[in-house]
Write an enzyme that holds these catalytic residues in place. Sequence first.
Site, mmCIF file in Angstrom:
data_model
loop_
_atom_site.group_PDB
_atom_site.id
_atom_site.type_symbol
_atom_site.label_atom_id
_atom_site.label_comp_id
_atom_site.label_asym_id
_atom_site.label_seq_id
_atom_site.Cartn_x
_atom_site.Cartn_y
_atom_site.Cartn_z
ATOM 1 N N LYS A 183 0.954 -1.183 0.013
ATOM 2 C CA LYS A 183 0.000 -0.044 0.069
ATOM 3 C C LYS A 183 1.132 1.241 -0.063
ATOM 4 C CE LYS A 183 -3.764 2.560 0.289
ATOM 5 N NZ LYS A 183 -3.358 3.723 1.158
ATOM 6 N N GLU A 190 1.240 6.602 -6.606
ATOM 7 C CA GLU A 190 0.121 7.674 -6.806
ATOM 8 C C GLU A 190 0.659 8.880 -6.910
ATOM 9 O OE1 GLU A 190 -3.186 9.312 -3.843
ATOM 10 O OE2 GLU A 190 -2.967 7.080 -4.115
#
EC number: 1.1.1.44
Length: 468
Positions: A183, A190
């Site tokens: 993550k 991102e």
Amino acid sequence: MSKQQIGVVGMAVMGRNLALNIESRGYTVSVFNRSREKTEEVIAENTGKKLVPYYTVQEFVESLETPRRILLMVKAGAGTDSAIDSLKPYLDKGDIIIDGGNTFFQDTIRRNRELSAEGFNFIGTGVSGGEEGALKGPSIMPGGQKEAYELVAPILKQIAAVAEDGEPCVTYIGADGAGHYVKMVHNGIEYGDMQLIAEAYALLKGGLALSNEELAQTFTEWNEGELSSYLIDITKDIFTKKDEEGKYLVDVILDEAANKGTGKWTSQSSLDLGEPLSLITESVFARYISSLKDQRVAASKVLSGPQAQPVGDKAGFIEKVRRALYLGKIVSYAQGFSQLRAASDEYNWDLNYGEIAKIFRAGCIIRAQFLQKITDAYAQNAGIANLLLAPYFKQIADDYQQALRDVVAYAVQNGIPVPTVSAAIAYYDSYRSAVLPANLIQAQRDYFGAHTYKRTDKEGVFHTEWLE
């Protein structure tokens, strides 16, 4: 008295929405929040739902079927430790705590070790997709004891986002902190994606002076091809959104990009592992320099530079920027997945990179059409050292690198800062270089610090007395 199948601790928006998501799949859910008012608010707003409120930790824990499955959605850090400590007196051996917060992976490794020693199971779980994803289906990255994952997998698979091929966007990632590590890297990617898009925006504004409507149209067209993704999709909408005064909203938003630290964690880990995560790290630095607004305004009145000159071939330049953006994105993912490989080796996680790419295809912020290409690359060669070496990505690099070079050259000549686009071509050229000037650096190190060096023509380790 019947007991609930799962419990959720933390009724802020992410915990609330995940509880509602779970309930919508037919489960009865115990809910608890440290402040009674928040729990009461959730229940009042969701009458008729199979959410059962509890106002003490003991009652909450005792309301659950065994082995208990408890999802923590509390503030990462000390808040997570506090929540775990409050639960432990009422847990039985074999109960499962799932931490769905944005937790630093080393904390997850520690908690997994400590709780395992006490007989409890701990699953550190990355959850991506924001508020909407939590409610309608996020991408889920669980790590911890495999046998504990199997006990919660049916629920996680039902609440996860579903890709176009019908597969849920969840898979077992690996032991202890693997889920939260993946993550973390997802968040770093991102950051890179967002900064690359911002630089494409700057180039189209600076080089072509495109209007917001033209920018929206350009991004709409891009979203129909290789760049099809959630971030490109929302960006086209952002360009044309107006405020109550009729102004384009994006044009009046202050140019300071905030962050929550997960990009920094990714970059820090790259340094620990010796991984050249240059593009993603530049995206973190870009946010930092954006926050120096007052300094930048002052510097703009003192430091000189070229004025952007308009580009003659509008369609040609737009296509070059598109190609540069796509190849930059590929370099960013190549760096991110290379770091996943290094972390997998360091922490003995045995990560499945193709499966990781598959669970990013829906629900999460970086969902994109081209993720299937990553899965395909690892299916063809699971041991590939770098995604740039995979046939599809190599072909794109062959075809698009000139556009990337042209765009970077234009940006430099015209004073448009493009740190991540520049980092993409610098990394590409460094990675494809059989020989780099690091021999000189090693000679310097030996000169001033007797750090020794190796030779290309002889075996062994050498030191030279450079002043003799």
